[in-house]
Design a protein around this motif. Sequence first.
Motif, PDB file in Angstrom:
ATOM      1  N   GLN A  43      17.529 -23.090  10.053  1.00  0.00           N
ATOM      2  CA  GLN A  43      17.609 -21.798   9.318  1.00  0.00           C
ATOM      3  C   GLN A  43      19.192 -21.635   9.262  1.00  0.00           C
ATOM      4  O   GLN A  43      19.708 -20.844   8.059  1.00  0.00           O
ATOM      5  CB  GLN A  43      16.989 -20.643  10.195  1.00  0.00           C
ATOM      6  CG  GLN A  43      15.428 -20.668  10.019  1.00  0.00           C
ATOM      7  CD  GLN A  43      14.697 -19.846  10.719  1.00  0.00           C
ATOM      8  OE1 GLN A  43      15.252 -18.811  11.349  1.00  0.00           O
ATOM      9  NE2 GLN A  43      13.257 -19.698  10.799  1.00  0.00           N
ATOM     10  N   GLU A  93       9.617 -17.785   9.308  1.00  0.00           N
ATOM     11  CA  GLU A  93       9.477 -16.523  10.285  1.00  0.00           C
ATOM     12  C   GLU A  93       8.256 -16.032  10.382  1.00  0.00           C
ATOM     13  O   GLU A  93       7.491 -15.782  11.210  1.00  0.00           O
ATOM     14  CB  GLU A  93      10.550 -15.501  10.185  1.00  0.00           C
ATOM     15  CG  GLU A  93      11.823 -15.795   9.640  1.00  0.00           C
ATOM     16  CD  GLU A  93      12.476 -16.312  10.931  1.00  0.00           C
ATOM     17  OE1 GLU A  93      12.027 -16.838  12.004  1.00  0.00           O
ATOM     18  OE2 GLU A  93      13.990 -16.182  10.868  1.00  0.00           O
ATOM     19  N   GLU A 102      10.599 -11.570  15.515  1.00  0.00           N
ATOM     20  CA  GLU A 102      10.067 -12.184  14.193  1.00  0.00           C
ATOM     21  C   GLU A 102       9.829 -11.074  13.223  1.00  0.00           C
ATOM     22  O   GLU A 102      10.277 -11.391  12.015  1.00  0.00           O
ATOM     23  CB  GLU A 102       8.829 -12.944  14.686  1.00  0.00           C
ATOM     24  CG  GLU A 102       8.962 -14.157  15.220  1.00  0.00           C
ATOM     25  CD  GLU A 102      10.041 -14.892  15.048  1.00  0.00           C
ATOM     26  OE1 GLU A 102      10.521 -15.101  13.770  1.00  0.00           O
ATOM     27  OE2 GLU A 102      10.843 -15.458  15.751  1.00  0.00           O
ATOM     28  N   HIS A 148      10.196 -23.368  17.402  1.00  0.00           N
ATOM     29  CA  HIS A 148      10.879 -22.464  16.738  1.00  0.00           C
ATOM     30  C   HIS A 148      12.444 -22.472  16.958  1.00  0.00           C
ATOM     31  O   HIS A 148      13.101 -22.070  15.973  1.00  0.00           O
ATOM     32  CB  HIS A 148      10.321 -20.956  16.979  1.00  0.00           C
ATOM     33  CG  HIS A 148      10.710 -19.971  15.821  1.00  0.00           C
ATOM     34  ND1 HIS A 148      10.527 -20.261  14.494  1.00  0.00           N
ATOM     35  CD2 HIS A 148      11.450 -18.629  15.807  1.00  0.00           C
ATOM     36  CE1 HIS A 148      11.174 -19.201  13.608  1.00  0.00           C
ATOM     37  NE2 HIS A 148      11.554 -18.266  14.552  1.00  0.00           N
ATOM     38  N   GLU A 190      13.350 -10.273  11.873  1.00  0.00           N
ATOM     39  CA  GLU A 190      13.895 -11.364  10.733  1.00  0.00           C
ATOM     40  C   GLU A 190      13.051 -11.096   9.559  1.00  0.00           C
ATOM     41  O   GLU A 190      13.573 -11.404   8.542  1.00  0.00           O
ATOM     42  CB  GLU A 190      13.680 -12.899  11.493  1.00  0.00           C
ATOM     43  CG  GLU A 190      14.319 -12.748  12.833  1.00  0.00           C
ATOM     44  CD  GLU A 190      14.364 -14.281  13.303  1.00  0.00           C
ATOM     45  OE1 GLU A 190      13.429 -14.755  13.891  1.00  0.00           O
ATOM     46  OE2 GLU A 190      15.175 -15.050  12.835  1.00  0.00           O
TER      47      GLU A 190
HETATM   48 FE    FE Z   1      12.411 -16.428  14.015  1.00  0.00          FE
END
Ligand code: FE
Length: 168
Positions: free
Chosen positions: A52, A140, A107, A45, A110
């Motif tokens: 991202q 995500e 998460e 991630h 987000e």
């Molecule tokens: Fe994330």
Amino acid sequence: MSTMHDAFIEQLKDIYSAETQITKALPKMVEAAHSDELREALQHHLEETRGQIDRLDRIFEELGTPATGKKCKGMEGLLSEGEEGIRSHESGPVGDAVIIANAQRVEHYEIAAYGTVRAWADELELDDAAELLEETLDEEAAADEKLTSIAEGGLLATGVNQEAGGKK
Ligand code: FE
Ligand code: FE
Ligand code: ZN
């Protein structure tokens, strides 16, 4: 009068700050993780998060606006609680459960943020931005599901059993 377009940029700047903070926090979580599966998921991630940020850079470039200028205090708070969690639990199944608990809060934050800006980008007819934001939103959600599956895949039970064993 501020426009919806201004508000969109403000939200994106907040997210940019959040993602930048996350790239600094994730390596500490990777280091603190006890299980290989959790460590690998967090590492994966971290790499995704860098991608991202690249997507956000592309969106800001297209909008002709700088990405910086806002600090996400919400993420600062979540990450500071995450560090507290790492400090107050030794490495092991319980520590991993706490890392997952705090990572999932990140998460979910987000997912909420990207869900909003994706919808706003649609409304503002910023199609390229909408598509890029959708890609990140999917990552995500997948990261969140992965964390759930690691927790459910025995880690929680191990933590609870260890505790029961220790009390005997
Ligand atoms: Fe994330
Ligand atoms: Fe992210
Ligand atoms: Zn924020």
